[in-house]
Design a protein around this motif. Structure first.
Motif, PDB file in Angstrom:
ATOM      1  N   GLY A 130     -12.181   7.469  -0.044  1.00 38.76           N
ATOM      2  CA  GLY A 130     -11.135   6.652   0.554  1.00 38.76           C
ATOM      3  C   GLY A 130     -10.200   7.536   1.357  1.00 38.76           C
ATOM      4  O   GLY A 130      -9.233   8.090   0.816  1.00 38.76           O
ATOM      5  N   SER A 132      -9.777   7.389   5.642  1.00 38.29           N
ATOM      6  CA  SER A 132      -9.170   6.723   6.798  1.00 38.29           C
ATOM      7  C   SER A 132      -8.523   5.398   6.408  1.00 38.29           C
ATOM      8  O   SER A 132      -8.955   4.703   5.488  1.00 38.29           O
ATOM      9  CB  SER A 132     -10.232   6.458   7.872  1.00 38.29           C
ATOM     10  N   GLU A 133      -7.464   5.071   7.160  1.00 36.63           N
ATOM     11  CA  GLU A 133      -6.758   3.801   6.993  1.00 36.63           C
ATOM     12  C   GLU A 133      -6.601   3.142   8.352  1.00 36.63           C
ATOM     13  O   GLU A 133      -6.803   3.784   9.394  1.00 36.63           O
ATOM     14  CB  GLU A 133      -5.389   4.047   6.339  1.00 36.63           C
ATOM     15  N   LEU A 143      -1.452   8.669   6.448  1.00 34.38           N
ATOM     16  CA  LEU A 143      -1.874   7.641   5.501  1.00 34.38           C
ATOM     17  C   LEU A 143      -0.686   7.061   4.729  1.00 34.38           C
ATOM     18  O   LEU A 143       0.322   7.741   4.490  1.00 34.38           O
ATOM     19  CB  LEU A 143      -2.925   8.195   4.537  1.00 34.38           C
ATOM     20  N   THR A 145      -1.374   4.713   1.837  1.00 35.04           N
ATOM     21  CA  THR A 145      -1.752   4.303   0.483  1.00 35.04           C
ATOM     22  C   THR A 145      -0.958   5.115  -0.532  1.00 35.04           C
ATOM     23  O   THR A 145      -0.943   6.348  -0.484  1.00 35.04           O
ATOM     24  CB  THR A 145      -3.260   4.497   0.257  1.00 35.04           C
ATOM     25  N   GLN A 159      -4.668   0.293   1.527  1.00 32.90           N
ATOM     26  CA  GLN A 159      -5.946  -0.084   2.135  1.00 32.90           C
ATOM     27  C   GLN A 159      -6.601   1.117   2.802  1.00 32.90           C
ATOM     28  O   GLN A 159      -5.935   1.910   3.480  1.00 32.90           O
ATOM     29  CB  GLN A 159      -5.739  -1.180   3.187  1.00 32.90           C
ATOM     30  N   LYS A 160      -7.909   1.244   2.608  1.00 31.70           N
ATOM     31  CA  LYS A 160      -8.725   2.231   3.302  1.00 31.70           C
ATOM     32  C   LYS A 160      -9.750   1.492   4.160  1.00 31.70           C
ATOM     33  O   LYS A 160     -10.106   0.356   3.874  1.00 31.70           O
ATOM     34  CB  LYS A 160      -9.447   3.141   2.301  1.00 31.70           C
ATOM     35  N   THR A 161     -10.219   2.163   5.195  1.00 32.39           N
ATOM     36  CA  THR A 161     -11.243   1.554   6.043  1.00 32.39           C
ATOM     37  C   THR A 161     -12.311   2.582   6.378  1.00 32.39           C
ATOM     38  O   THR A 161     -12.107   3.788   6.196  1.00 32.39           O
ATOM     39  CB  THR A 161     -10.622   0.970   7.328  1.00 32.39           C
ATOM     40  N   THR A 163     -14.907   3.034   4.697  1.00 27.20           N
ATOM     41  CA  THR A 163     -15.271   3.663   3.425  1.00 27.20           C
ATOM     42  C   THR A 163     -16.776   3.510   3.216  1.00 27.20           C
ATOM     43  O   THR A 163     -17.239   2.477   2.749  1.00 27.20           O
ATOM     44  CB  THR A 163     -14.501   3.027   2.249  1.00 27.20           C
ATOM     45  N   ALA A 174     -10.033   9.470  -3.485  1.00 30.33           N
ATOM     46  CA  ALA A 174      -9.069   8.860  -2.564  1.00 30.33           C
ATOM     47  C   ALA A 174      -7.908   9.804  -2.266  1.00 30.33           C
ATOM     48  O   ALA A 174      -7.348  10.437  -3.171  1.00 30.33           O
ATOM     49  CB  ALA A 174      -8.534   7.550  -3.131  1.00 30.33           C
ATOM     50  N   GLU A 216     -14.162  -2.046   4.211  1.00 27.52           N
ATOM     51  CA  GLU A 216     -12.724  -1.974   3.979  1.00 27.52           C
ATOM     52  C   GLU A 216     -12.537  -1.946   2.466  1.00 27.52           C
ATOM     53  O   GLU A 216     -13.242  -2.647   1.738  1.00 27.52           O
ATOM     54  CB  GLU A 216     -12.015  -3.190   4.562  1.00 27.52           C
TER      55      GLU A 216
END
Length: 400
Positions: A130, A132-133, A143, A145, A159-161, A163, A174, A216
């Protein structure tokens, strides 16, 4: 390296590789689309390799590896490939063998290593990352998170994207913000947490090339144990920099996964044909194809030189991985572009009986290679690393 080791590996592979797997590609992100009998054969092959410690052969035996040198690991990969197959464990482990595992060996406690590394080395436990966001891609340090400690747990929200494999993974590493008041690179930590929590939601992302590994990932008060932090509190930037070096190293020298990859020059002869003098009929394409083959050979030789300089041991992962990552990207993207040009109209098909399976695959591969200059740190990010850490040029982005 003695010929005896290569001979013994060849014999072992011949005795243990299931016949059904010869020429079968597991796919980049897992075997979910394969027939049940092929899946069963892959599981048998995985167990046999794991028993040998060959899923991660250079790892210490106590962590599920075989304690071998890099040169020996290369022989194992070569003999498996020569037999028409592949080692599925690095794929089944997701980000475990190539990224999280090597970093865990450097930054982890003995308890963390004993708990996590054997599952990675056997391919029994899959890991995702986890990182990139939505608002923190190449500028990962932005980031948002958050992780807040409550008793013996960390509580994660955010939120992560992008993934990769989040919907199939049992564990996630993460990168989270643990000190919102610190400078953005100084308030980040790296946490490991199980994915089988109702407070974690994954949503697959569909890509234009078709099947996608990306998701996501939403953390809604997800939990990580207090002892699941890798490295020191608020020093996650050091951990992730090292992890990303391992990622780039893993993206520079991956061999074809089966023996079905036909050389470009042979495909060009078949699709375009030869002129009266016996050379490729299209002289301009012939020149560009020769340039590509030389670039690919130079890339391979450079990897070989680095391996030789390691004197049979593990290659030291450094900023040079950024050079090879960009070089590997150039070679792969050039190959896919040339392949579609060689195929002409047959390289433009998306579906239909008038196109072969290889032609349809080539279109999707062409689309897929476009992402290579973005994932694992963009092409431009690698150039910044090369400029600062290898060429010694002044920092032009931000300190840290």
């Amino acid at each position: 390296m003695s010929d005896g080791f290569a001979t013994s590996v060849k014999a072992w592979v011949a005795d243990n590789l299931p016949e059904a797997l010869k020429g079968v590609d597991i796919g980049m992100y897992g075997p979910s689309s394969l027939e049940p009998e092929i899946l069963e054969a892959f599981e048998l092959w995985r167990r046999r390799l794991a028993e040998q410690g060959w899923g991660a052969p250079t790892w210490p035996e106590e962590y599920g590896g075989a304690g071998l040198a890099g040169a020996e690991a290369k022989i194992i990969a070569r003999e498996i490939h020569a037999a028409g197959s592949m080692n599925p464990i690095p794929f089944l482990a997701g980000m475990g063998v190539t990224m999280v595992g090597p970093t865990l060996m450097e930054y982890g406690t003995e308890e963390q290593k004993t708990r996590h590394l054997p599952g990675m080395a056997s391919g029994a436990v899959r890991w995702c990352l986890g990182l990139s966001e939505p608002n923190a891609g190449s500028d990962l340090a932005s980031l948002a998170t958050r992780a807040v400690q409550e008793g013996d747990h960390w509580i994660l929200n955010g939120q992560k994207t992008w993934t990769s494999g989040a919907d199939k993974s049992q564990w996630c590493g993460a990168l989270v913000r643990t000190d919102p008041d610190a400078a953005k690179r100084n308030g980040i930590s790296f946490l490991m947490l199980p994915m089988d929590q109702t407070s974690i939601e994954t949503r697959p992302i569909r890509l234009i090339a078709g099947e996608s590994p990306f998701c996501e990932t939403f953390f809604n008060s997800a939990q990580a144990g207090a002892d699941d932090m890798l490295g020191e509190l608020n020093d996650g930037w050091s951990v992730i920099k090292r992890l990303l070096q391992h990622e780039r190293a893993s993206q520079t020298s991956a061999p074809p996964t089966s023996n079905k990859v036909e050389p470009l020059q042979d495909l060009a002869r078949n699709y375009i044909g030869l002129g009266p003098d016996g050379t490729l009929a299209d002289s301009d394409l012939r020149s560009r194809l020769a340039d590509h083959l030389m670039d690919a050979a130079a890339h391979t030789l450079t990897i070989g030189r680095i391996m030789a300089e390691a004197k049979g041991g593990n290659v030291e992962v450094s900023a040079t991985a950024s050079i090879l990552k960009n070089s590997a990207t150039d070679v792969a993207q050039d190959r896919s572009e040339l392949l579609l040009e060689i195929m002409g109209n047959q390289g433009l098909g998306w579906e239909g009986a008038e196109f072969s399976g290889g032609e349809l695959h080539s279109v999707r591969e062409w689309l897929g290679t476009k992402a290579m200059s973005i994932y694992g740190g963009s092409y431009e990010v690698q150039k910044n690393i090369i400029a600062k850490n290898i060429l010694g040029l002044p920092e032009t982005t931000q300190k840290g």
